[in-house]
Design a protein around this motif. Structure first.
Motif, PDB file in Angstrom:
ATOM      1  N   ASN A   1       0.828  -1.382   0.058  1.00 25.12           N
ATOM      2  CA  ASN A   1      -0.022  -0.276  -0.624  1.00 25.12           C
ATOM      3  C   ASN A   1       0.973   1.248   0.055  1.00 25.12           C
ATOM      4  O   ASN A   1       1.787   1.010   0.638  1.00 25.12           O
ATOM      5  N   ASP A   2       0.195   2.272  -0.482  1.00 23.94           N
ATOM      6  CA  ASP A   2       1.225   3.732  -0.235  1.00 23.94           C
ATOM      7  C   ASP A   2       1.029   4.438   0.478  1.00 23.94           C
ATOM      8  O   ASP A   2       0.092   3.630   2.012  1.00 23.94           O
ATOM      9  N   LYS A   3       1.102   5.380   0.866  1.00 24.09           N
ATOM     10  CA  LYS A   3       1.012   6.125   2.247  1.00 24.09           C
ATOM     11  C   LYS A   3      -0.160   6.727   2.276  1.00 24.09           C
ATOM     12  O   LYS A   3      -0.813   6.899   3.588  1.00 24.09           O
ATOM     13  N   ASP A   4      -1.212   6.942   1.609  1.00 29.05           N
ATOM     14  CA  ASP A   4      -2.646   6.956   1.742  1.00 29.05           C
ATOM     15  C   ASP A   4      -3.426   5.872   1.281  1.00 29.05           C
ATOM     16  O   ASP A   4      -4.650   5.945   1.738  1.00 29.05           O
ATOM     17  N   GLY A   5      -2.612   4.842   2.126  1.00 26.59           N
ATOM     18  CA  GLY A   5      -3.720   3.557   1.965  1.00 26.59           C
ATOM     19  C   GLY A   5      -4.028   2.954   0.294  1.00 26.59           C
ATOM     20  O   GLY A   5      -4.759   2.151   0.449  1.00 26.59           O
ATOM     21  N   LYS A   6      -3.449   3.606  -0.988  1.00 24.96           N
ATOM     22  CA  LYS A   6      -4.006   3.016  -2.132  1.00 24.96           C
ATOM     23  C   LYS A   6      -3.069   1.319  -2.014  1.00 24.96           C
ATOM     24  O   LYS A   6      -1.531   1.681  -2.153  1.00 24.96           O
ATOM     25  N   THR A   7      -3.844   0.784  -2.849  1.00 31.47           N
ATOM     26  CA  THR A   7      -3.088  -0.560  -3.313  1.00 31.47           C
ATOM     27  C   THR A   7      -2.080  -0.091  -4.303  1.00 31.47           C
ATOM     28  O   THR A   7      -2.988   0.452  -5.837  1.00 31.47           O
ATOM     29  N   ILE A   8      -0.767  -0.362  -4.422  1.00 31.45           N
ATOM     30  CA  ILE A   8       0.054  -0.812  -5.309  1.00 31.45           C
ATOM     31  C   ILE A   8       0.241  -1.796  -5.644  1.00 31.45           C
ATOM     32  O   ILE A   8       0.672  -2.062  -7.329  1.00 31.45           O
TER      33      ILE A   8
ATOM     34  N   SER B   1     -12.556  -3.839  10.911  1.00 26.67           N
ATOM     35  CA  SER B   1     -14.012  -3.864  10.495  1.00 26.67           C
ATOM     36  C   SER B   1     -13.792  -5.088   9.010  1.00 26.67           C
ATOM     37  O   SER B   1     -14.164  -4.544   7.948  1.00 26.67           O
ATOM     38  N   ASP B   2     -13.109  -5.983   8.673  1.00 23.62           N
ATOM     39  CA  ASP B   2     -12.511  -6.332   7.320  1.00 23.62           C
ATOM     40  C   ASP B   2     -11.760  -6.233   6.565  1.00 23.62           C
ATOM     41  O   ASP B   2     -12.383  -6.734   5.875  1.00 23.62           O
ATOM     42  N   THR B   3     -11.224  -5.103   6.415  1.00 26.76           N
ATOM     43  CA  THR B   3     -10.847  -4.234   5.594  1.00 26.76           C
ATOM     44  C   THR B   3      -8.950  -3.784   5.944  1.00 26.76           C
ATOM     45  O   THR B   3      -8.903  -2.917   4.927  1.00 26.76           O
ATOM     46  N   ILE B   4      -9.047  -3.161   6.739  1.00 25.11           N
ATOM     47  CA  ILE B   4      -8.104  -2.821   7.471  1.00 25.11           C
ATOM     48  C   ILE B   4      -7.283  -3.409   8.340  1.00 25.11           C
ATOM     49  O   ILE B   4      -7.393  -4.146   9.091  1.00 25.11           O
ATOM     50  N   VAL B   5      -5.209  -4.087   7.807  1.00 25.44           N
ATOM     51  CA  VAL B   5      -4.777  -4.471   8.360  1.00 25.44           C
ATOM     52  C   VAL B   5      -3.348  -3.937   9.482  1.00 25.44           C
ATOM     53  O   VAL B   5      -3.431  -2.761   8.597  1.00 25.44           O
TER      54      VAL B   5
ATOM     55  N   ALA C   1       1.650   8.654   8.180  1.00 26.67           N
ATOM     56  CA  ALA C   1       1.476   8.321   6.346  1.00 26.67           C
ATOM     57  C   ALA C   1       2.898   7.435   6.434  1.00 26.67           C
ATOM     58  O   ALA C   1       3.611   8.193   5.776  1.00 26.67           O
ATOM     59  N   LEU C   2       2.797   6.389   6.093  1.00 27.60           N
ATOM     60  CA  LEU C   2       3.843   5.526   5.296  1.00 27.60           C
ATOM     61  C   LEU C   2       3.347   4.031   4.246  1.00 27.60           C
ATOM     62  O   LEU C   2       2.346   3.775   4.831  1.00 27.60           O
ATOM     63  N   ALA C   3       4.455   4.393   3.408  1.00 25.30           N
ATOM     64  CA  ALA C   3       3.339   2.720   2.597  1.00 25.30           C
ATOM     65  C   ALA C   3       4.412   1.912   3.366  1.00 25.30           C
ATOM     66  O   ALA C   3       4.762   1.886   3.723  1.00 25.30           O
TER      67      ALA C   3
END
Length: 153
Positions: free
Chosen positions: A31-38, A84-88, A144-146
């Motif tokens: 994931n990038d620093k904004d939580g988007k999938t790389i 919430s089944d979405t974030i680790v 914020a960290l990738a």
């Protein structure tokens, strides 16, 4: 003849063991620093956590003014949370605080300081610095960290 066979066997086993060590970990999610999938799928990471897979994380930091001043870190995840089944979230064992000395090409340990870290697949990681003698919290905040997430093969 026995010595030659033993030497060949030793070399084969050593090279097999070495090649296994190089490929023991597989990138499962990034994931990038904004939580988007790389790279990868968050559902695969969540499933790996639920299955009890060994997980290792990677993150890096660099100076904005000088990209050659950079540190990269790998650590085993010691405590994993699915929110919430979405974030680790992955907490590592606390470490002795350290400061990179870029000009000297060394890393200096910080006396009596312990650093804790929780990586987050949504990019919202948490860090905390604590004085181990007094227990005083000297710094605590979100960053914020990738993060790259690996599983052991």
């Amino acid at each position: 003849m026995k010595k030659i066979l033993a030497a060949i066997l030793f070399l084969l086993l050593s090279s097999y063991s070495f090649s296994q060590n190089k490929s023991d970990w597989k990138l499962i999610y990034h994931n990038d620093k904004d939580g988007k999938t790389i790279d990868g799928k968050i559902d695969d990471l969540i499933e790996a956590v639920r299955l009890g897979e060994e997980i290792r994380i990677y993150w890096s930091a660099q100076r904005k003014s000088d990209a050659t001043k950079k540190v990269e870190h790998f650590a085993d995840a010691k405590f994993l949370t699915i929110l919430s089944d979405t974030i680790v979230f992955a907490q590592i064992d606390p470490i002795i605080g350290q400061t990179p000395k870029y000009d000297e090409q060394t890393i200096e340990l910080k006396e009596n300081l312990e650093w804790s870290f929780i990586a987050a697949s949504n990019g919202k990681s948490d860090t905390m610095m604590r004085n181990v003698v007094t227990g005083e919290i000297l710094g605590h905040g979100l960053t914020a960290l990738a993060t790259k997430w690996y599983i052991k093969k």
